[in-house]
Design an enzyme around this catalytic site. Structure first.
Site, PDB file in Angstrom:
ATOM      1  CG  HIS A  14      -2.337  -0.744   1.495  1.00  0.00           C
ATOM      2  ND1 HIS A  14      -2.954  -0.332   0.415  1.00  0.00           N
ATOM      3  CD2 HIS A  14      -2.506  -2.039   0.759  1.00  0.00           C
ATOM      4  CE1 HIS A  14      -4.510  -0.700   1.247  1.00  0.00           C
ATOM      5  NE2 HIS A  14      -3.439  -2.359   1.026  1.00  0.00           N
TER       6      HIS A  14
ATOM      7  CE  LYS B 141      -7.364  13.903   0.025  1.00  0.00           C
ATOM      8  NZ  LYS B 141      -6.719  13.032  -1.775  1.00  0.00           N
ATOM      9  NE  ARG B 142      -5.473  10.635  10.097  1.00  0.00           N
ATOM     10  CZ  ARG B 142      -4.850   9.393  10.238  1.00  0.00           C
ATOM     11  NH1 ARG B 142      -5.874   8.256  10.513  1.00  0.00           N
ATOM     12  NH2 ARG B 142      -3.770   9.879  11.765  1.00  0.00           N
TER      13      ARG B 142
ATOM     14  CE  LYS C  76      -3.345  11.003   2.625  1.00  0.00           C
ATOM     15  NZ  LYS C  76      -4.254  10.042   1.583  1.00  0.00           N
TER      16      LYS C  76
ATOM     17  CB  THR D  14      -9.881   4.924  -1.672  1.00  0.00           C
ATOM     18  OG1 THR D  14     -10.138   5.219  -0.965  1.00  0.00           O
ATOM     19  CG2 THR D  14      -9.600   3.435  -2.533  1.00  0.00           C
TER      20      THR D  14
ATOM     21  CE  LYS E 237     -13.732   6.575  -0.478  1.00  0.00           C
ATOM     22  NZ  LYS E 237     -13.450   7.351   1.230  1.00  0.00           N
TER      23      LYS E 237
HETATM   24  C1  LIG Z   1     -12.496   6.958   1.278  1.00  0.00           C
HETATM   25  C2  LIG Z   1     -11.921   7.446   2.622  1.00  0.00           C
HETATM   26  C3  LIG Z   1     -10.434   8.015   2.887  1.00  0.00           C
HETATM   27  C4  LIG Z   1      -9.056   7.746   1.727  1.00  0.00           C
HETATM   28  O1  LIG Z   1      -9.586   8.940   1.645  1.00  0.00           O
HETATM   29  P1  LIG Z   1      -7.888   9.129  -0.007  1.00  0.00           P
HETATM   30  O2  LIG Z   1      -8.163  10.258  -0.403  1.00  0.00           O
HETATM   31  O3  LIG Z   1      -8.120   8.043  -0.497  1.00  0.00           O
HETATM   32  O4  LIG Z   1      -7.034   9.334   1.092  1.00  0.00           O
HETATM   33  C5  LIG Z   1      -9.771   8.362   4.532  1.00  0.00           C
HETATM   34  N1  LIG Z   1     -11.195   8.247   5.255  1.00  0.00           N
HETATM   35  C6  LIG Z   1     -12.400   7.980   5.016  1.00  0.00           C
HETATM   36  C7  LIG Z   1     -13.043   8.187   6.008  1.00  0.00           C
HETATM   37  C8  LIG Z   1     -13.028   7.601   3.964  1.00  0.00           C
HETATM   38  O5  LIG Z   1     -13.722   7.430   3.774  1.00  0.00           O
END
Ligand SMILES: *Cc1c(COP(=O)(O)O)cnc(C)c1O
Length: 810
Positions: A355, A542-543, A548, A650, A654
């Site tokens: 990952h 996101k985190r 990022k 991911t 979304k």
């Molecule tokens: C999808 C998701 C992530 C991953 O987000 P990235 O933009 O791919 O880092 C992190 N936290 C939550 C709660 C999510 O639903």
């Protein structure tokens, strides 16, 4: 049992009386939630039992997905959706005076994961069950999930996430299925029947007790199992006293140390956590999970040499890598296999997903920690390493090459090396990521095992992220192209035919506006900030991590603030920048960035002039349920990581599926999005991964030069520390400036700033043409089926696990 509204209402009311002894008038929203949960459990009970029975008699191959994290979120709505009862229950409850959305919010959001990796595991479970595969999750039932984030005075404060406080309607405790896990002790060798046998003595034993959560597939009634393990005392206090150990206190100490194993999830997304407890958790999961699946396997009464035909053990990143030596231990010490045969069975059973390419996130454990905690496991790892390196030298590899790939090196165990050596498949999570694995980070391994490496681009379940999170958009799609896409998400492609259809465009934009209004109401309610639903909702959730680049986003926002201040009368499209992010509690720089976003929000939102055109919101406690509120309301999706750093992402998928347009770098799965969409449907900017790599390898980037050359950057950075409204007391943001200037901007924030600002100008320009924006949005949705985790799982099933959907005997 409740296949129509009247039947549902009747059984609901009956349960309310029989289970809780309450009438409709007395019931609380919490009661309604509990009753719905138990109705669903009852409803799927037979299918669950049937799915388990088939596993034992039909001898279908079973996949076990081992993961330290399952970020499953709330289950009620998705379970209702998957059993086809969502609308019936919504209508029925409404007639009884309840709003299903409110009932859904009663459920604690199960946050047993940090971010993308844990959420991927949850999406995979949904796809496995919905596609009728026999695939189960294996994880830990942490008493406390990922911390709850509160923003106090602009700072992140972490609170414990006591998600089990009011019970968990989905889980089933299975004490009859408990297994023993052993730590510490000494290994004793002896000769028996001409063989060396290994026995560990003086170990500490712990019970692993499973809690099973049904994973309910969409439509056809497959119910898999997510088995979460909890640690419990395995020592009888009376026996302890008889053994002469200072009983009471040693029992309390023991008991406390046992409980800590499944107490909390490590709140660290990437980066090494050098804690003994974390190692204990990993072995606990691996040992318990393996013992349990082998019990099921043994019911088939087949020789262990057939294990790889009946079982696939998949490890989600290296956290569960100890399944490899643990399976070796069981095969040799308990089943009597010799090394070579045990190794062959193990490698053919295990597969591994990588990952991350970030070197600080590649797991390493001190050898002596493993040697003490898991003495027999350590011996096996040592032997794996010895044979692995020995064979390479024999094949004529250089000493230098061998030390590059060694599993034990400088007193450390390299988990990724162990995972690669001990599994039959190694996959990256996006095309670019897999290429970088092969050519850079894991290059020598690729040279050794070219056939083991493969790509499986991540995916998201369209059931949660589109059908459940955005029901109006789902209906619109079904009206346009029929509902086939709900089971075959690639059919979303047919929506592209409507990209210039004015009616569809209008309805689409109306739905988006509706979702934005709902989010605006939520923001108003939570934050007391009024945002304009007609403004561009530009979202980065996101985190929080350096790579990022939330920092680049907020620096650009501050730059926009300066622009508006300078020229207040220029006509602009109003913008709302929305952030949500948790930072690891020990990640100081990340926490300063959160503070900066909040300070900037405060200054900007209070400025009567600027706030007409610009608003900034930081939503606290980003989680799955919050994501489901935010993402359907986004116009712009920020996917701006330093190229080469984000393995896949991911979140990007979304947003695309919900019709947001992406501003992003060519990183992770953005690359594949760009291939599908073309440049007219996405806003691309920034360095390419090869350019970033070249800078890392050969130097040539001096961040301070950009600071001196670019007046905008100078003004933004200076306003953080000296003059200007964003300067906090005690020069709190000095550390941010230092990271950029003194430490030469590791993630190329300043280097990409200009290109980013230009791309943001294009976004604004594009939004002015609402017809063309709607058309791009449709093209995004139409191409998003490609990123359904159903497609991803089909490829894992075919290429890695070699499994087919389970057919039920009718
Ligand atoms: C999808 C998701 C992530 C991953 O987000 P990235 O933009 O791919 O880092 C992190 N936290 C939550 C709660 C999510 O639903």
């Amino acid at each position: 049992m409740f296949n129509n509204k009247e039947l549902f209402k009747a059984s609901f009311q009956e349960q309310l009386v029989s289970r809780l002894g309450k009438s409709m008038e007395e019931a609380t929203a919490g009661d309604v939630y509990k009753i719905l949960g138990s109705l669903i459990r009852e409803n799927i009970g037979r299918d669950w039992a049937e799915s388990n029975r088939i596993a034992k008699v039909q001898e279908e191959k079973q996949v076990y997905y081992f993961s330290m994290e399952f970020l499953i979120g709330r289950l009620l709505g998705n379970n209702l959706l998957n059993i086809g009862m969502l609308e019936t229950v919504r209508d029925g409850l409404k007639e009884l005076g309840w709003d299903l959305d409110e009932i859904e919010s009663q459920e604690p959001d199960a946050g047993l994961g940090n971010g993308g990796l844990g959420r991927l595991a949850a999406c995979f479970l949904d796809s496995l069950a919905s596609l009728q595969y026999a695939g189960h999750g294996c994880g830990i039932r942490y008493k406390y999930g990922l911390f709850e984030q509160k923003i106090i005075d602009g700072h992140q404060v972490e609170l414990p996430d006591d998600w089990l406080q009011r019970g968990n309607v989905w889980e089933e405790r299975r004490p009859d299925k408990k297994v023993e896990v052993r730590f510490w002790g000494r290994v004793e060798m002896s000769e028996r029947d001409g063989r060396t046998v290994f026995e560990t003595t003086g170990y500490e034993k712990v019970w692993a007790v499973p809690y099973d959560v049904p994973v309910i597939g969409h439509g056809e009634g497959r119910v898999n199992t997510l088995r979460l393990w909890s640690a419990e005392s395995a020592v009888d206090p009376i026996k302890m006293a008889q053994d002469g150990q200072n009983s009471y206190y040693s029992f309390l100490n023991y008991s406390r140390s046992v409980q800590s194993i499944s107490e909390f999830l490590y709140p660290d997304d990437s980066g090494y956590e050098g804690k003994l407890l974390r190692l204990k958790q990993q072995y606990f999961l691996c040992s318990a999970g393996l013992q349990s699946l082998l019990r099921t396997f043994e019911k088939l009464k087949l020789p262990y040499t057939e294990l790889p035909e009946k079982v696939s053990v998949h490890i989600n990143d290296t956290h569960p890598t100890l399944v490899i030596p643990e399976l070796m231990r069981i095969l040799m010490d308990e089943q009597g296999f010799g090394w070579d045969e045990a190794w062959d069975i193990t490698v053919r059973t295990v597969s591994y997903t990588n990952h991350t390419l970030l070197s600080e996130a590649l797991e390493k454990w001190p050898e002596n920690m493993i040697r003490e905690l898991l003495p027999r496991i350590y011996m096996i790892i040592e032997e794996i390493n010895k044979r692995f390196c020995g064979q390479l030298l024999e094949e004529g590899r250089s000493q230098e090459f061998v030390s590059q790939v060694a599993i034990l090196e400088s007193g450390q165990v390299k988990m990724a090396h162990l995972a690669i050596a001990g599994s039959n498949s190694i996959n990256g999570v996006a095309g670019l990521h897999t290429e970088l694995l092969k050519t850079d980070v894991m290059q020598p391994f690729y040279e050794l095992y070219p056939d083991r490496f493969n790509n499986k681009t991540n995916g998201i379940t369209h059931r949660r992220w589109l059908m459940h999170a955005n029901p109006k958009l789902s209906s619109l799609i079904s009206e346009a192209i029929g509902s086939g896409w709900t089971t075959s998400p690639l059919q979303l492609k047919e929506l592209a035919k409507f990209k210039d259809d004015r009616h569809i465009q209008d309805v689409l934009m109306g739905i988006k506006l509706d979702n934005k209004r709902r989010l605006a109401a939520y923001i108003q309610d939570k934050q007391g900030v009024m945002v304009d639903p007609e403004s561009i909702f530009d979202v980065q959730v996101k985190r929080l991590h350096g790579y990022k680049r939330q920092l680049m986003n907020i620096l650009h926002v501050i730059h926009l603030y300066h622009e508006i201040k300078d020229q207040p009368n220029v006509e602009r499209v109003p913008r709302t920048f929305i952030f949500g992010a948790k930072a690891a509690p020990g990640y100081y720089l990340a926490k300063s960035i959160i503070k900066l976003i909040n300070v900037a929000a405060d200054v900007i939102n209070r400025d009567p002039q600027v706030s007409q055109q610009l608003k900034v919101v930081f939503l606290e406690n980003y989680s799955v349920s919050l994501a489901e509120k935010i993402i359907p309301a986004a116009n712009v999706s920020e996917q701006i990581s330093t190229a080469g750093k984000e393995a896949s992402g991911t979140g990007n998928m979304k947003f695309m599926m919900n019709g947001a347009l992406t501003i992003g770098t060519l990183d992770g799965a953005n690359v594949e999005m760009f291939d599908l969409l073309g440049e007219e449907n996405m806003f691309l900017f920034g360095l390419r991964s090869q350019e970033v790599l070249n800078y890392y390898r050969h130097g040539g980037y001096v961040a301070r030069e950009l600071y001196h050359q670019d007046a905008r950057l100078r003004r933004v950075l200076d306003s953080l520390v000296t003059e200007g409204p964003f300067c906090c007391h005690e020069r709190e943001f000095e550390i941010i400036r230092q990271a950029l200037l003194d430490h030469n901007d590791e993630f190329f924030v300043l280097r990409d700033f200009d290109d980013y600002a230009a791309a943001q100008k294009q976004v604004e320009q594009a939004y002015r043409d609402s017809v063309s924006w709607a058309s791009k949005s449709i093209v995004n949705i139409a191409n998003s089926g490609h990123f359904s985790s159903d497609c991803t799982i089909e490829r894992y099933a075919a290429d890695i696990w070699d499994i087919a959907p389970v057919r039920r005997e009718s």
